[in-house]
Design an enzyme around this catalytic site. Structure first.
Site, PDB file in Angstrom:
ATOM      1  N   GLY A  91      51.037  28.150  39.882  1.00 32.19           N
ATOM      2  CA  GLY A  91      50.617  29.542  39.957  1.00 32.19           C
ATOM      3  C   GLY A  91      51.810  30.481  39.838  1.00 32.19           C
ATOM      4  O   GLY A  91      52.875  30.100  39.342  1.00 32.19           O
ATOM      5  N   GLU A 149      38.871  36.514  51.320  1.00 30.13           N
ATOM      6  CA  GLU A 149      39.754  36.332  52.484  1.00 30.13           C
ATOM      7  C   GLU A 149      40.768  37.473  52.621  1.00 30.13           C
ATOM      8  O   GLU A 149      41.201  37.801  53.718  1.00 30.13           O
ATOM      9  CB  GLU A 149      40.495  34.989  52.392  1.00 30.13           C
ATOM     10  CG  GLU A 149      41.407  34.871  51.172  1.00 30.13           C
ATOM     11  CD  GLU A 149      42.127  33.534  51.083  1.00 30.13           C
ATOM     12  OE1 GLU A 149      41.984  32.693  51.980  1.00 30.13           O
ATOM     13  OE2 GLU A 149      42.860  33.339  50.086  1.00 30.13           O
ATOM     14  N   HIS A 177      38.783  25.227  51.978  1.00 29.41           N
ATOM     15  CA  HIS A 177      39.318  24.312  50.965  1.00 29.41           C
ATOM     16  C   HIS A 177      38.251  23.542  50.201  1.00 29.41           C
ATOM     17  O   HIS A 177      38.591  22.819  49.259  1.00 29.41           O
ATOM     18  CB  HIS A 177      40.328  23.362  51.620  1.00 29.41           C
ATOM     19  CG  HIS A 177      41.571  24.081  52.045  1.00 29.41           C
ATOM     20  ND1 HIS A 177      41.649  24.753  53.235  1.00 29.41           N
ATOM     21  CD2 HIS A 177      42.752  24.269  51.408  1.00 29.41           C
ATOM     22  CE1 HIS A 177      42.836  25.316  53.330  1.00 29.41           C
ATOM     23  NE2 HIS A 177      43.527  25.045  52.239  1.00 29.41           N
ATOM     24  N   ARG A 215      18.306  36.744  58.658  1.00 28.37           N
ATOM     25  CA  ARG A 215      19.678  36.953  59.131  1.00 28.37           C
ATOM     26  C   ARG A 215      20.562  37.595  58.080  1.00 28.37           C
ATOM     27  O   ARG A 215      20.259  37.560  56.885  1.00 28.37           O
ATOM     28  CB  ARG A 215      20.320  35.590  59.445  1.00 28.37           C
ATOM     29  CG  ARG A 215      19.971  35.079  60.806  1.00 28.37           C
ATOM     30  CD  ARG A 215      20.670  33.770  61.063  1.00 28.37           C
ATOM     31  NE  ARG A 215      20.306  33.290  62.380  1.00 28.37           N
ATOM     32  CZ  ARG A 215      20.496  32.047  62.794  1.00 28.37           C
ATOM     33  NH1 ARG A 215      21.046  31.149  61.988  1.00 28.37           N
ATOM     34  NH2 ARG A 215      20.165  31.696  64.012  1.00 28.37           N
ATOM     35  N   GLY A 260      49.169  25.177  45.509  1.00 30.32           N
ATOM     36  CA  GLY A 260      47.947  24.524  46.001  1.00 30.32           C
ATOM     37  C   GLY A 260      47.295  23.672  44.925  1.00 30.32           C
ATOM     38  O   GLY A 260      47.408  23.987  43.740  1.00 30.32           O
ATOM     39  N   ASP A 315      42.474  31.058  42.146  1.00 28.06           N
ATOM     40  CA  ASP A 315      42.380  32.496  42.437  1.00 28.06           C
ATOM     41  C   ASP A 315      42.272  33.362  41.174  1.00 28.06           C
ATOM     42  O   ASP A 315      41.932  34.532  41.258  1.00 28.06           O
ATOM     43  CB  ASP A 315      43.613  32.966  43.222  1.00 28.06           C
ATOM     44  CG  ASP A 315      43.829  32.187  44.499  1.00 28.06           C
ATOM     45  OD1 ASP A 315      42.858  31.636  45.028  1.00 28.06           O
ATOM     46  OD2 ASP A 315      44.990  32.128  44.965  1.00 28.06           O
ATOM     47  N   GLY A 357      41.111  33.411  47.558  1.00 27.02           N
ATOM     48  CA  GLY A 357      41.523  34.300  46.457  1.00 27.02           C
ATOM     49  C   GLY A 357      42.796  35.078  46.711  1.00 27.02           C
ATOM     50  O   GLY A 357      43.237  35.829  45.855  1.00 27.02           O
ATOM     51  N   ARG A 395      38.661  24.186  46.665  1.00 28.59           N
ATOM     52  CA  ARG A 395      39.792  23.631  45.908  1.00 28.59           C
ATOM     53  C   ARG A 395      39.572  22.191  45.472  1.00 28.59           C
ATOM     54  O   ARG A 395      40.221  21.707  44.555  1.00 28.59           O
ATOM     55  CB  ARG A 395      41.055  23.697  46.773  1.00 28.59           C
ATOM     56  CG  ARG A 395      41.612  25.079  46.962  1.00 28.59           C
ATOM     57  CD  ARG A 395      43.041  25.165  46.491  1.00 28.59           C
ATOM     58  NE  ARG A 395      43.923  24.278  47.199  1.00 28.59           N
ATOM     59  CZ  ARG A 395      44.738  24.633  48.199  1.00 28.59           C
ATOM     60  NH1 ARG A 395      44.772  25.888  48.587  1.00 28.59           N
ATOM     61  NH2 ARG A 395      45.523  23.771  48.765  1.00 28.59           N
TER      62      ARG A 395
HETATM   63  O1  F6P Z   1      46.201  29.997  46.006  1.00 31.19           O
HETATM   64  C1  F6P Z   1      45.167  29.103  46.265  1.00 31.19           C
HETATM   65  C2  F6P Z   1      44.718  29.200  47.685  1.00 31.19           C
HETATM   66  O2  F6P Z   1      43.634  28.305  47.851  1.00 31.19           O
HETATM   67  C3  F6P Z   1      44.349  30.590  48.166  1.00 31.19           C
HETATM   68  O3  F6P Z   1      43.101  31.025  47.699  1.00 31.19           O
HETATM   69  C4  F6P Z   1      44.454  30.430  49.663  1.00 31.19           C
HETATM   70  O4  F6P Z   1      44.736  31.634  50.326  1.00 31.19           O
HETATM   71  C5  F6P Z   1      45.620  29.476  49.804  1.00 31.19           C
HETATM   72  O5  F6P Z   1      45.750  28.789  48.578  1.00 31.19           O
HETATM   73  C6  F6P Z   1      45.481  28.488  50.930  1.00 31.19           C
HETATM   74  O6  F6P Z   1      46.630  27.753  50.995  1.00 31.19           O
HETATM   75  P1  F6P Z   1      46.797  26.503  51.955  1.00 31.19           P
HETATM   76  O7  F6P Z   1      46.135  25.330  51.283  1.00 31.19           O
HETATM   77  O8  F6P Z   1      48.272  26.323  52.057  1.00 31.19           O
HETATM   78  O9  F6P Z   1      46.136  26.825  53.249  1.00 31.19           O
END
Ligand code: F6P
Length: 363
Positions: A118, A238, A286, A178, A10, A143, A186, A289
């Protein structure tokens, strides 16, 4: 020297900082750097996306990329040469293209490969090494779950993003009385959730390393209400799982890693019957990211890139650069691959700090 550089898995804030540092420090030595596109895709097929794909990188290519998220090389988490998915008669089929990949690497006249990725990318780098390729690894992931390094670049930016999200959710939580749930990424590691929960002053934090029960989370929300705070913030990783249960997964395609899906929704459904408050959940996804890397990730990425070129110069192949006690060092990729992932220590200092300020883990 001619070296290749690729990014795998990723995308992650700070990848461009590494690429820039590799190109600048290699060029300072009079070396050439070949940028391989979309992880191993550019090596499996040297004409991949020609003419805009694979290319020799000059300092001009990396002039303004330090603060850019993503990766100028592109990346992929479906590019394991030992499990490479191709279409045969319209159907996806897994094939082994590892020899073709190594042959292409040799035909480019490359002396070494710097593989930024990774744990999955390190497993691939280790196998390349076993086939005689000179590889140096650079650990990346939001992560922070790569073994044998204290941290990875990208993590700090992801935590910053999650912390800002909690700050925003706090406004609605307070205004509407709320319970607001934030789901963060992660995979099997709860580092992002834990750090964001501490930094964002959440009230509960549910992570894969500490399976949770609904009861203590409900009790925390009710206790806060009794104390005059009828709102609560819960951060859920997650990969979090209820005690005796398992993480919540979605469907995945051939060649893909398991996908997490539904942790926050499941938690909200579990809480709602026990509370008289509205419960809402947000999945940050995302957003964690993307974006410009925070200064820590720019600096760590730069240090890693410089150290990777130095490792190539010293002939330290089969090694991954790593951060130990704020010093950049190298560790054997084979050891990284054999070790367990870096996960949250339930008895460690971060969980201790979180518990000490009243964050419940649903135990
Ligand atoms: O490993 C990084 C990560 O962002 C994880 O935290 C997440 O579960 C996964 O990649 C999501 O991957 P994708 O972009 O393929 O949905």
């Amino acid at each position: 020297m001619k070296i290749g550089v690729m990014t795998g898995g990723g995308d992650c804030p700070g990848l461009n900082a590494v690429i820039r540092a590799v190109v600048l420090s290699a060029h300072a030595r009079g070396w050439e750097v070949f940028g391989i596109e979309d992880a191993t895709h550019g090596l499996v097929d040297l004409d991949y996306r020609s003419p805009h794909g694979n290319r020799w990188l000059t300092p001009d290519h990396v002039e303004d990329i330090l603060g850019q998220g993503g990766t100028i090389l592109g990346t992929s988490n479906k590019s394991d040469p030992w499990n490479f998915v191709v279409e045969v008669d319209g159907k996806p089929v897994s094939t082994d293209v590892s020899q073709q990949t190594v042959d292409n690497f040799n035909s480019l006249g490359l002396d070494a490969l710097i593989s930024i990725g990774g744990d999955g990318s390190m497993r691939i780098a280790n196998k390349f090494g076993n086939m005689g390729m000179n590889v140096v690894g650079v650990p990346k992931t939001i992560d922070q779950d790569v073994a044998a390094t204290d941290t990875t670049f990208g993590f700090a930016t992801a935590v910053q993003c999650a912390t800002e999200a909690i700050d925003r959710l706090q406004d609605t939580a307070e205004s509407h009385d709320r319970v607001m749930i934030l789901e963060v990424m992660g995979r099997d590691a709860g580092h992002i959730a834990l750090h964001a929960a501490i930094a964002g002053s959440a009230h509960a934090c549910l992570i894969p390393e500490i399976p949770y029960k609904i009861g203590p989370v409900v009790e925390k929300v009710k206790e806060r209400r009794r104390n005059g705070h009828p709102h609560s913030i819960i951060v859920v990783a997650e990969g979090a799982m209820p005690a005796g249960g398992e993480a919540s997964y979605g469907e995945n395609e051939l060649g893909e890693m398991p996908k997490y899906f539904g942790a926050a929704q499941r938690l909200a459904a579990g809480l709602e019957p026990h509370l008289e408050l509205d419960v809402r959940f947000t999945i940050l996804g995302h957003l964690q990211r993307g974006g410009s890397p925070v200064q820590f990730d720019r600096i760590l990425g730069t240090r890693y890139g410089v150290a990777a070129v130095e490792a190539v110069e010293a002939g330290k192949f089969g090694q991954m650069v790593a951060l130990k006690n704020n010093q950049v060092t190298t560790v054997a990729i084979a050891d990284v691959v054999e070790q367990h992932q870096h996960r949250v220590d339930p008895q460690g200092p971060f969980v201790h700090a979180a518990r000490s300020v009243g964050i419940t883990f649903g135990e």
